[in-house]
Design an enzyme around this catalytic site. Structure first.
Site, PDB file in Angstrom:
ATOM      1  N   VAL A   1       0.809  -1.220  -0.083  1.00  0.00           N
ATOM      2  CA  VAL A   1       0.058  -0.066  -0.030  1.00  0.00           C
ATOM      3  C   VAL A   1       0.862   1.308   0.122  1.00  0.00           C
ATOM      4  CG1 VAL A   1      -1.657   1.215   1.304  1.00  0.00           C
ATOM      5  CG2 VAL A   1      -1.717  -1.394   1.279  1.00  0.00           C
ATOM      6  N   HIS A   2       0.811   2.185  -0.860  1.00  0.00           N
ATOM      7  CA  HIS A   2       1.455   3.328  -1.128  1.00  0.00           C
ATOM      8  C   HIS A   2       1.236   4.366   0.454  1.00  0.00           C
ATOM      9  CE1 HIS A   2       2.683   7.565  -2.175  1.00  0.00           C
ATOM     10  NE2 HIS A   2       3.437   6.926  -2.987  1.00  0.00           N
ATOM     11  N   PRO A   3       2.106   4.857   1.083  1.00  0.00           N
ATOM     12  CA  PRO A   3       1.863   5.302   2.195  1.00  0.00           C
ATOM     13  C   PRO A   3       0.812   6.445   1.924  1.00  0.00           C
ATOM     14  CG  PRO A   3       4.062   5.415   1.783  1.00  0.00           C
ATOM     15  CD  PRO A   3       3.569   4.721   0.245  1.00  0.00           C
TER      16      PRO A   3
END
Length: 132
Positions: free
Chosen positions: A22-24
């Protein structure tokens, strides 16, 4: 969609390590969806490489715990109460608002005129609400 399979072992190590992560900047949204009852599977998104999510409609918390109730209008502002997501349930002119309501199950939802206007509903119309 790619016309042919992508052979993961041929991708650089950095790309392989990023797959399914998951992208931050999307973490908060991901966490909200997971709390609502969504689940990850073994697939990744073809655009960003992040995990894909799925859920059965009956397993989504905000749907399973929501109630459809009639509207009763009043001209007094609501004093305190619990925070609810309230929607008009219309497909073409869907509207939703967050409201503090002093609502009891089985009772009509008391909306002031401003809230009713924001939702596009009147006296006797039905709204769907769920505690936030």
């Amino acid at each position: 969609m790619p016309h042919y399979p992508i052979y993961v072992p041929l991708l650089p190590d950095a790309a392989q390590e990023a797959m399914g992560q998951v992208h931050p900047r999307a973490q908060i949204t991901f966490d909200i969806l997971m709390r609502e009852g969504f689940e990850t599977d073994h697939y990744i998104d073809i655009f960003d490489g992040g995990p894909t999510l799925h859920a059965r409609v009956s397993g989504i918390r905000s749907i399973a715990q929501s109630r459809v109730m009639p509207v009763k209008l009043h001209d007094q502002p609501v004093k305190g109460g619990r925070l609810y997501l309230v929607s008009n349930g219309q497909l073409q002119d869907y509207r939703a608002v967050l409201l503090e309501l002093d609502w009891a199950p089985g009772k009509p939802v008391q909306l002031n005129l401003a809230a009713a206007e924001a939702l596009g509903v009147g006296e006797g119309a039905s709204v769907r609400l769920v505690a936030v």
